[in-house]
Scaffold this motif. Sequence first.
Motif, PDB file in Angstrom:
ATOM      1  N   PRO A 839       2.086  22.531  52.890  1.00  8.13           N
ATOM      2  CA  PRO A 839       2.239  23.987  52.896  1.00  8.13           C
ATOM      3  C   PRO A 839       1.480  24.596  54.069  1.00  8.13           C
ATOM      4  O   PRO A 839       0.585  23.982  54.648  1.00  8.13           O
ATOM      5  CB  PRO A 839       1.622  24.407  51.555  1.00  8.13           C
ATOM      6  CG  PRO A 839       0.628  23.341  51.254  1.00  8.13           C
ATOM      7  CD  PRO A 839       1.188  22.064  51.801  1.00  8.13           C
ATOM      8  N   GLU A 840       1.876  25.789  54.429  1.00 11.31           N
ATOM      9  CA  GLU A 840       1.180  26.478  55.514  1.00 11.31           C
ATOM     10  C   GLU A 840      -0.273  26.730  55.117  1.00 11.31           C
ATOM     11  O   GLU A 840      -0.581  27.052  53.978  1.00 11.31           O
ATOM     12  CB  GLU A 840       1.906  27.787  55.803  1.00 11.31           C
ATOM     13  CG  GLU A 840       1.531  28.424  57.131  1.00 11.31           C
ATOM     14  CD  GLU A 840       2.394  29.623  57.467  1.00 11.31           C
ATOM     15  OE1 GLU A 840       1.989  30.431  58.323  1.00 11.31           O
ATOM     16  OE2 GLU A 840       3.494  29.744  56.863  1.00 11.31           O
ATOM     17  N   ASN A 841      -1.210  26.536  56.088  1.00 15.25           N
ATOM     18  CA  ASN A 841      -2.661  26.664  55.872  1.00 15.25           C
ATOM     19  C   ASN A 841      -3.161  25.653  54.835  1.00 15.25           C
ATOM     20  O   ASN A 841      -4.036  25.956  54.028  1.00 15.25           O
ATOM     21  CB  ASN A 841      -3.032  28.089  55.446  1.00 15.25           C
ATOM     22  CG  ASN A 841      -2.738  29.106  56.547  1.00 15.25           C
ATOM     23  OD1 ASN A 841      -3.094  28.881  57.708  1.00 15.25           O
ATOM     24  ND2 ASN A 841      -2.090  30.213  56.186  1.00 15.25           N
ATOM     25  N   ALA A 842      -2.597  24.472  54.875  1.00 15.30           N
ATOM     26  CA  ALA A 842      -3.031  23.414  53.961  1.00 15.30           C
ATOM     27  C   ALA A 842      -4.446  22.979  54.318  1.00 15.30           C
ATOM     28  O   ALA A 842      -4.919  23.184  55.452  1.00 15.30           O
ATOM     29  CB  ALA A 842      -2.082  22.227  54.051  1.00 15.30           C
ATOM     30  N   PRO A 843      -5.149  22.360  53.376  1.00 12.93           N
ATOM     31  CA  PRO A 843      -6.493  21.837  53.684  1.00 12.93           C
ATOM     32  C   PRO A 843      -6.417  20.825  54.823  1.00 12.93           C
ATOM     33  O   PRO A 843      -5.452  20.071  54.942  1.00 12.93           O
ATOM     34  CB  PRO A 843      -6.930  21.180  52.372  1.00 12.93           C
ATOM     35  CG  PRO A 843      -6.091  21.835  51.323  1.00 12.93           C
ATOM     36  CD  PRO A 843      -4.785  22.168  51.966  1.00 12.93           C
ATOM     37  N   THR A 844      -7.458  20.792  55.633  1.00 14.50           N
ATOM     38  CA  THR A 844      -7.453  19.923  56.818  1.00 14.50           C
ATOM     39  C   THR A 844      -7.960  18.522  56.507  1.00 14.50           C
ATOM     40  O   THR A 844      -8.239  17.743  57.417  1.00 14.50           O
ATOM     41  CB  THR A 844      -8.337  20.545  57.910  1.00 14.50           C
ATOM     42  OG1 THR A 844      -9.682  20.691  57.407  1.00 14.50           O
ATOM     43  CG2 THR A 844      -7.799  21.897  58.339  1.00 14.50           C
ATOM     44  N   SER A 845      -8.074  18.191  55.225  1.00 14.59           N
ATOM     45  CA  SER A 845      -8.593  16.868  54.866  1.00 14.59           C
ATOM     46  C   SER A 845      -7.652  15.742  55.270  1.00 14.59           C
ATOM     47  O   SER A 845      -8.068  14.570  55.323  1.00 14.59           O
ATOM     48  CB  SER A 845      -8.847  16.806  53.353  1.00 14.59           C
ATOM     49  OG  SER A 845      -7.646  17.094  52.647  1.00 14.59           O
ATOM     50  N   THR A 846      -6.381  16.062  55.551  1.00 19.60           N
ATOM     51  CA  THR A 846      -5.427  15.020  55.965  1.00 19.60           C
ATOM     52  C   THR A 846      -5.237  15.011  57.477  1.00 19.60           C
ATOM     53  O   THR A 846      -4.312  14.384  57.984  1.00 19.60           O
ATOM     54  CB  THR A 846      -4.069  15.243  55.295  1.00 19.60           C
ATOM     55  OG1 THR A 846      -3.568  16.540  55.666  1.00 19.60           O
ATOM     56  CG2 THR A 846      -4.178  15.150  53.792  1.00 19.60           C
ATOM     57  N   CYS A 847      -6.100  15.737  58.204  1.00 20.46           N
ATOM     58  CA  CYS A 847      -5.965  15.862  59.654  1.00 20.46           C
ATOM     59  C   CYS A 847      -7.177  15.215  60.324  1.00 20.46           C
ATOM     60  O   CYS A 847      -8.306  15.335  59.839  1.00 20.46           O
ATOM     61  CB  CYS A 847      -5.861  17.337  60.043  1.00 20.46           C
ATOM     62  SG  CYS A 847      -5.826  17.655  61.821  1.00 20.46           S
ATOM     63  N   CYS A 848      -6.937  14.527  61.420  1.00 23.50           N
ATOM     64  CA  CYS A 848      -8.009  13.855  62.152  1.00 23.50           C
ATOM     65  C   CYS A 848      -7.818  14.079  63.629  1.00 23.50           C
ATOM     66  O   CYS A 848      -6.735  13.829  64.168  1.00 23.50           O
ATOM     67  CB  CYS A 848      -8.033  12.352  61.845  1.00 23.50           C
ATOM     68  SG  CYS A 848      -9.168  11.404  62.890  1.00 23.50           S
ATOM     69  N   VAL A 849      -8.871  14.571  64.316  1.00 26.00           N
ATOM     70  CA  VAL A 849      -8.844  14.746  65.768  1.00 26.00           C
ATOM     71  C   VAL A 849      -9.649  13.623  66.395  1.00 26.00           C
ATOM     72  O   VAL A 849     -10.851  13.485  66.147  1.00 26.00           O
ATOM     73  CB  VAL A 849      -9.423  16.117  66.163  1.00 26.00           C
ATOM     74  CG1 VAL A 849      -9.448  16.249  67.678  1.00 26.00           C
ATOM     75  CG2 VAL A 849      -8.615  17.245  65.550  1.00 26.00           C
ATOM     76  N   TYR A 850      -8.940  12.785  67.168  1.00 22.45           N
ATOM     77  CA  TYR A 850      -9.638  11.692  67.863  1.00 22.45           C
ATOM     78  C   TYR A 850     -10.609  12.276  68.878  1.00 22.45           C
ATOM     79  O   TYR A 850     -10.333  13.310  69.491  1.00 22.45           O
ATOM     80  CB  TYR A 850      -8.618  10.818  68.600  1.00 22.45           C
ATOM     81  CG  TYR A 850      -8.181   9.583  67.838  1.00 22.45           C
ATOM     82  CD1 TYR A 850      -7.959   9.645  66.474  1.00 22.45           C
ATOM     83  CD2 TYR A 850      -7.987   8.380  68.499  1.00 22.45           C
ATOM     84  CE1 TYR A 850      -7.532   8.525  65.783  1.00 22.45           C
ATOM     85  CE2 TYR A 850      -7.557   7.259  67.817  1.00 22.45           C
ATOM     86  CZ  TYR A 850      -7.336   7.327  66.449  1.00 22.45           C
ATOM     87  OH  TYR A 850      -6.934   6.219  65.772  1.00 22.45           O
ATOM     88  N   ASP A 851     -11.711  11.582  69.078  1.00 21.40           N
ATOM     89  CA  ASP A 851     -12.588  11.940  70.191  1.00 21.40           C
ATOM     90  C   ASP A 851     -11.873  11.647  71.506  1.00 21.40           C
ATOM     91  O   ASP A 851     -10.883  10.922  71.544  1.00 21.40           O
ATOM     92  CB  ASP A 851     -13.904  11.151  70.119  1.00 21.40           C
ATOM     93  CG  ASP A 851     -14.842  11.748  69.077  1.00 21.40           C
ATOM     94  OD1 ASP A 851     -14.813  12.978  68.916  1.00 21.40           O
ATOM     95  OD2 ASP A 851     -15.572  10.980  68.426  1.00 21.40           O
ATOM     96  N   SER A 852     -12.399  12.195  72.580  1.00 23.87           N
ATOM     97  CA  SER A 852     -11.744  12.031  73.879  1.00 23.87           C
ATOM     98  C   SER A 852     -11.523  10.554  74.186  1.00 23.87           C
ATOM     99  O   SER A 852     -12.406   9.719  74.007  1.00 23.87           O
ATOM    100  CB  SER A 852     -12.600  12.671  74.985  1.00 23.87           C
ATOM    101  OG  SER A 852     -12.026  12.418  76.235  1.00 23.87           O
TER     102      SER A 852
END
Length: 1497
Positions: A839-852
């Motif tokens: 859903p829109e504005n879902a929790p970011t617990s399923t998102c991962c930003v790799y380091d550079s």
Amino acid sequence: MWRKALSSSLLFHRPFSSSSTTEIPTLYSFLQPTVFALKPNQQPNETQDSQTKTLTQDQKTSLETTLQQSLITQNTDEAWKSFKALTSNSIFPNKPLTNSLITHLSSLKDTHNLKRAFASVVFVIEKDPKLLSFETVTTLLSSMNFANTAAPAFALIKCMFKNRYFIAFELWGNILVDISRKNGSFVAFLRIFEECCRIAIDEKLDYMKPDLAACNAALECCCYELRSVSDAEKVVETMSVLGVRPDESTFGFLSYLYALEGLEEKIDELETLMVEFGFSNKKVFYSSLIGGYVKSDKIDLVSATILRSLREGDGKGFDFSDQTYCEVVKGYLQNGVIKSLASLIIEAQNLESSLVEVDKSIGYGIISACINLGLSDKAHSILDEMNAQGGSVGLGVYVPILKAYCKEHRTAEATQLVMDISNAGLQLDSGMYDALIEASMTSQDFQSAFTLFRDMRDARIPDLKGSYLTIMTGLMENQRPELMAAFLDEVVEDPRIEVKTHDWNSIIHAFCKAGRLEDARRTFRRMTFLQFEPNDQTYLSMINGFVTAEQYFSVLMLWNEVKRKISGNGQKGITFDHTLVDAFLYALVKGGFFDAVMQVVEKSQEMRIFVDKWRYKQAFMEKHKKLKAGMLFSQRNFLFQKLRWLRGVWKRGSSYSYSNLDIHKSCNQMGMRLFISILSLLPELHEVTAAEPAAGRAIPTHGKCNLTCGTVPVMFPFGTGFGCGHPYFARYVKCNDGVLQFSTGTGIYTVSSIDYPTSTIVAVDPFMSTCSSMQNSGSFSLDRASPFTLTGDNIFVLLGCSTTSPVFDPSEDLCDTGSGSRVCSGLYSCKGVTGIGLPENAPTSTCCVYDSLMGVGSGFSLDLPKLQCSSYTSIYEFGDEGDPMKWKFGISLQYNDSYYSPACKNCETSGGLCGFSVLDQSFSCICRDGVNTTTNCYGHGYSWSGAWEPKIQTKIIIGEDGMHEVNRRWLSVGEMFLGKKGLRLILQTILLVLAILQEASSHGVQPLSRIAVHKTTFALDNRAFVKASPTVLGLNPKLVAVSNTVSFANPNAPLYPRLAQGKEWNEMTVTWTSGYGIDEAEAFVQWGSKGEDQRHSPAVTLSFERNSMCGAPARTVGWRDPGYIHTGFLKELWLNRVYTYKVGHRLFNSTYVWSQEYQFKASPFPGQNSLQRVVIFGDMGKDEADGSNEYNNFQRGSLNTTKQLIKDLKNIDIVFHIGDICYANGYISQWDQFTAQIEPIASAVPYMLASGNHERDWPGSGSFYENMDSGGECGVLAETMFYVPAENRAKFWYSTDYGMFRFCIADTEHDWREGTEQYKFIEHCLASVDRQKQPWLIFLAHRVLGYSSGISYATQGSFAEPMGRESLQKLWQKYKVDIGIYGHVHNYERTCPIYENICTDYEQRHYKGAFKGTIHVVAGGGGASLSSFTTLRTNWSLYRDYDYGFVKLTAFNHSNLLFEYKKSSDGKVYDSFRITRDYRDILACTVDSCPSTTLAS
């Protein structure tokens, strides 16, 4: 003579004169002394015979029983042994048994058994003739006639007379006449005739009287062989006594003899008797007279007789036979009187009636006889002599010579002769003209054909259609559209020729196919000027031509015209259907004319034509995804779009060299002034376009390498084509249809920009998520050897990850939990996040930003399945960090710029482009004229077109003041190169060496390529002519070897049996070819289990005629009578049982013709749990086993494939050949060659077919594709030569069950899309199978309806047949098709389990558990020349092989299936996988294949 009443006593006391000269063999003179002996050359022992013991009754009964059983089992030797044992004791079997033995021995028709039969008959006649039936004797004589054994036949009749065993003459007389005629002598028959007449009269036995045929045979002997007038008159007297009335032949024999002997009074008496007997037709009489006069060299009487026949027939003559005319010609030529022969023809023409048909005239007969005797020069001499004598030459003299010219393809001489005929005031009929024109077209003598057709028109012949079609068809086959256009323009106004739109379409299609678009336009304009309304086929041809040449603006103009027509009063002959809509949409999307695209869509919706807009959206995304709105022009600014790059040059006040604008010396000054006038408008254009955003300039192309790809400038180390740029980068970055693409092992990505100062590129993954659109993504990786690394600008974000994903492992610390959390929040605030199920504005617990990941390269991989994430994205620039819609998504890559060398710099300074040699990848400087050098391009400013003429290079410099400077300079090609001949010789040598190397490396040694010709005679023949390239055969090819004579034992014999599954699982069909039609013999199959009684099943007989073909060459030069094709149906087979069979024909004379014996194993019942092995391949064709070349010879791998299948035949249960069967392409005899090649396979296991383009496609024949790939066969050959269990073989789709397999075979040459008849069949086939019993569901088709990386499909961007999988993939998924296998593309490729372009399972070797997606396989490497793959790497392609091979499926049980790909060269496995799946796994829910459920209890 017939008036005399002679007594029998007087009649037969005067012997024939032949009695002392010819002796009939004695009874046993022709037999070996030991005909009754079982062992050869064993002399009978009189002592033993005298001591032979008398047989007891039991022994006699036993021998008779043995004899009877031996006859039933056809044990001939045992039967003969029993008969000999009985007769040696003076005991005979009963009458039925005796006659059965003799009849059996006679029916075998071999010499040894005929001797046995003869001896048996003679023995019975001498001992107890009552045991012998008349029919038995007749059968024996008939067999002797068949075996052409005259002596025993006459000896048998002599024995019958001697023993007073009289049989009615009608039962044996005509047989003896036939035997005598075969042996060319009636002398022996004359003695039999004499004795038979004596018996008939003395014994008063009317049934022994010879009939008219026998009397004439005896008379023929007296007249032609004995030449005895007395003997002949004796036969005539005998006929009078017997009451036999003479016929025309009787008088003919006598007239020959009297003419030979010069008895003119006797001839007059014969004529009087003929009148008294009422014979008015004297043709035989005069023919015999002529023969007698010729034989006695009375040439003057020959002429008098011929002219006399004309006078008596009122100028109509008697239509003498060819034999008579040949005798006349031989007689005149032997006497050296050609002048007399010419005079005879002239006098005959004067006497002949005007109503006499040409081919029945005397002149026609004589000239035809000359030609038939191989004396064409004499025919010309007669013609010349007639002209010299001042006589008129009629058509009867000309026509045979013309026919000879046609046969010998001497069309130029024939044309000249036709002119002479016209000048003489004579007129040929349309049939003669048609034959001459067809011969001219076959010889490619088009000028003669045109001249003949003009003569036809001038002669006012009413029927011109046949010749018109012959010329048009021949020109089309020889790809001469310019001649077609000129010819059509000449005859279009002739009312006798119904020129229609399809004639113009043929010309336009041919021009477009040859890339001659201006000629196509000219023909189109001429067509409309003459008020021929273009139809949908016209526009389709034009569209295809424009698309091939990338002239999309021309397509836009066509659309505007079509739009006006269909918007007016009706469609005016245009069928605005799905095909035309597809063609317009594809071209307009490729050209970027999206307003027009929407017009097409709107018009389609208005006319209720379904349009798959998503398909074209995908095409748009692939071609134009990175075009900015400011770069798209409206139609009113289209001219500005074409000249945009000129504005950029003028604006900067710089100079630019138009090195590609090469103008020939003959260019007129008006054209140049017009061009410069256009350039003068550039200052005005600047004001109009100043507000437009900057864009990459479209720079002129330099040979095969361009300076841009679409809107992206391309500089070293990159290139736009093979050989451009640096070879290290060429494998990764390519220009494909105006889109610069970056390839890795995980897919193909679009290059949106290149920054050369910083050595970076930005690649965009089409499946990567962005703020506006998120979707399930594939993985991303960099190849280990790649010269690219990730820059520090990339921010990789993993989306929709599982909470158990390894990226969230605290010990690994892979995710940036600081500023990275803001990136995740920004992305999850986008509306597009719903595309990955969040859903829109879902929790970011399923998102991962790799380091550079700066500097990461060399094998970097982002494996989403392993990381348990749904999608990923990469952000290389934040335009406004708070607004994700303004973020720039893509992957920024650094490339190694150390490859720029001084040599490259020198090349670019000289105006060239840096590239490399395709042979050794060494440096090459590519110049503007297309010439490659190893240094620079100085001196290469002209354009080399291959015409070897000087060119003009024009250099135009444009500055602020708009001044133009035109500098012209001329260069000579001869000063630059080795000379025309030298360069061509070098190029030919290189090409020949490359061809030989390719042959050696691609195909190797053919396994069946060695044959031996024994007892050949070597000779040089200067007349030999071989139509082939001198580079292959040498400059002066000559015949060097001639084999011994080869003949057929029986040209009609049954050949090449081909098994196929019937419509029921327990039915097998056998199809074969023979020369016996239903009016000659009954076709059947004799079959049964080994050791059991054999059954007979009748066969149906089919054939086809030339007019069943749809076009040339099948209807013209490729036609050959196919004989007859028979199919027998073997029903109610026991499963898995081995059966033997042979095919045969029962002739109407009760004899049989058999094939050899074969065997096959019956099919298992549907669902049977046993080992089942299936081989599948496509596009095999045939090849010459001796390695020689022939027509259409590009299937070099077919013999290897055939060899491997034969070698492993014991491990194969059924074969599927999925289209492109033998590549006959209209040459009918090629089908026999193919069936002979596969006979060892097809005669042992079912050989099932699918229809391909080379069997079916032909314009206007109902095929889905309007091409000419079938060569005019249009499916008739495939539908007739092989059996398939289809409801209608013209619609070549069907299903068949084999044990645990269900095969659904589609016909890609008919429409398969949703709503069609075939689509309904496919769904029914997939839906009706019981997967509990038949778990393995296989889909087969010729064209690739699934996935292929073949270069042709990749170029189209569809990676499959256009419209291929749109309708079918939902069926494959819904009904859980395990494997789809295709041909058409000549290579091998296997995909992952896939659905809607996404791999559903990343396993590669062993697929377990629930079904996830269909695996698609291309198996088109059966034998035809191989097809290349695209260099683009797709993430769904798991294995590719550029070689010949086939696939094999092995079902071990209901849960285990093995797939293997084997190469034809060695039969080894090179790719394989297993499927392990239980029934519950088939029932399990999967994507788009979940059954409906309910919560109700």
